[in-house]
Scaffold this motif. Structure first.
Motif, short mmCIF file in Angstrom:
data_model
loop_
_atom_site.label_atom_id
_atom_site.label_comp_id
_atom_site.label_asym_id
_atom_site.label_seq_id
_atom_site.Cartn_x
_atom_site.Cartn_y
_atom_site.Cartn_z
N VAL A 153 0.86 -1.19 0.00
CA VAL A 153 0.00 0.00 0.00
C VAL A 153 0.90 1.24 0.00
N THR A 154 0.74 2.08 0.97
CA THR A 154 1.56 3.29 1.06
C THR A 154 2.34 3.28 2.36
N GLY A 155 3.63 3.51 2.27
CA GLY A 155 4.46 3.52 3.46
C GLY A 155 5.41 4.69 3.45
N SER A 156 6.64 4.46 3.86
CA SER A 156 7.64 5.52 3.90
C SER A 156 9.02 4.88 3.96
N TRP A 157 10.04 5.69 3.73
CA TRP A 157 11.40 5.16 3.82
C TRP A 157 12.36 6.23 4.32
N ASP A 158 13.45 5.77 4.89
CA ASP A 158 14.50 6.66 5.39
C ASP A 158 15.84 6.09 4.96
N ASN A 159 16.56 6.85 4.16
CA ASN A 159 17.86 6.44 3.66
C ASN A 159 18.93 7.09 4.53
N SER A 186 14.82 10.99 2.69
CA SER A 186 13.68 10.23 3.20
C SER A 186 12.42 10.64 2.45
N ASP A 187 11.39 9.82 2.62
CA ASP A 187 10.08 10.12 2.06
C ASP A 187 9.04 9.61 3.04
N ASP A 188 8.24 10.51 3.59
CA ASP A 188 7.27 10.09 4.59
C ASP A 188 5.98 9.55 4.00
N VAL A 189 5.80 9.68 2.68
CA VAL A 189 4.63 9.09 2.00
C VAL A 189 5.15 8.47 0.69
N ALA A 190 5.34 7.17 0.71
CA ALA A 190 5.91 6.47 -0.45
C ALA A 190 4.96 5.38 -0.93
#
Length: 201
Positions: A153-159, A186-190
């Motif tokens: 679905v929709t999550g997020s990621w932090d590099n 990062s992306d708080d809505v991915a």
């Protein structure tokens, strides 16, 4: 004729005895395996009770962990953690909760769900979260490899890897669909719906 019938009956009896013995051996092996599995389940059930999960929460969490492990492989090391080898693992949250439950009170400090991406404390990690705004379960990726994406679905990621390192996301056909900016980013809505694999480096 009568002699043949007795002989045939005797063969049938011996065959019946042999098959029964084989069946009993198989049942004994199955029972032993079930017993081992039950003991493991009891360990997880004890952990669930220790962190005050309800029966429904325990079932929901266990179902989610098993679903993710079926897709990603790895070894389940406690109630909510799957070790993927090296320094990589998946921490699974009870469905609907903001983060994985902390098991440190049960298994010691090393068992606590630790998010190496939050706060930028440790470098070298890429974390992919089940939900937006860095919530829910997450995969912590340290070793450079391809990681299957279990969420859709929709999550997020932090590099939070070494400065400048980029992660790459691929669709189900192996096509590169997105490359992250260099760390730290990062992306708080991915959108995870199209992502099947992430290569973190």
């Amino acid at each position: 004729m009568t002699k043949y019938r007795v002989l045939a009956g005797g063969r049938r009896w011996r065959l019946f005895v042999a098959l029964t013995g084989t069946l009993l051996a198989v049942m004994a092996t199955t029972t032993a395996s079930a017993s081992t599995s039950t003991e493991l389940s009891q360990d997880f059930a004890a952990q669930a009770r220790a962190i005050h999960l309800s029966g429904a929460q325990t079932v929901a969490l266990n179902t989610e962990v098993e679903r993710i492990q079926a897709k990603m492989g790895g070894t389940r090391v406690n109630l909510n953690t799957i070790a993927l080898g090296g320094r990589n693992s998946v921490h699974v949250a009870v469905p609907g909760e903001a983060k994985p439950r902390d098991l440190s009170s049960v298994l010691g400090a090393g068992a606590a769900a630790y998010d190496p991406c939050s706060g930028g404390a440790d470098y070298g990690w890429f974390c992919a979260y089940d939900e937006t705004n860095f919530r829910g379960g997450y995969i912590e990726m340290y070793d450079c490899a391809d990681y299957y994406m279990p969420w859709g679905v929709t999550g997020s990621w932090d590099n939070n890897q070494t400065t400048g390192t980029r992660a790459r996301m691929y669709d189900g056909n192996g096509n590169l669909g997105y490359t992250t900016p260099g760390a730290h980013s990062s992306d708080d809505v991915a959108p995870w719906a199209w992502v099947y694999w992430i290569r973190n480096c």
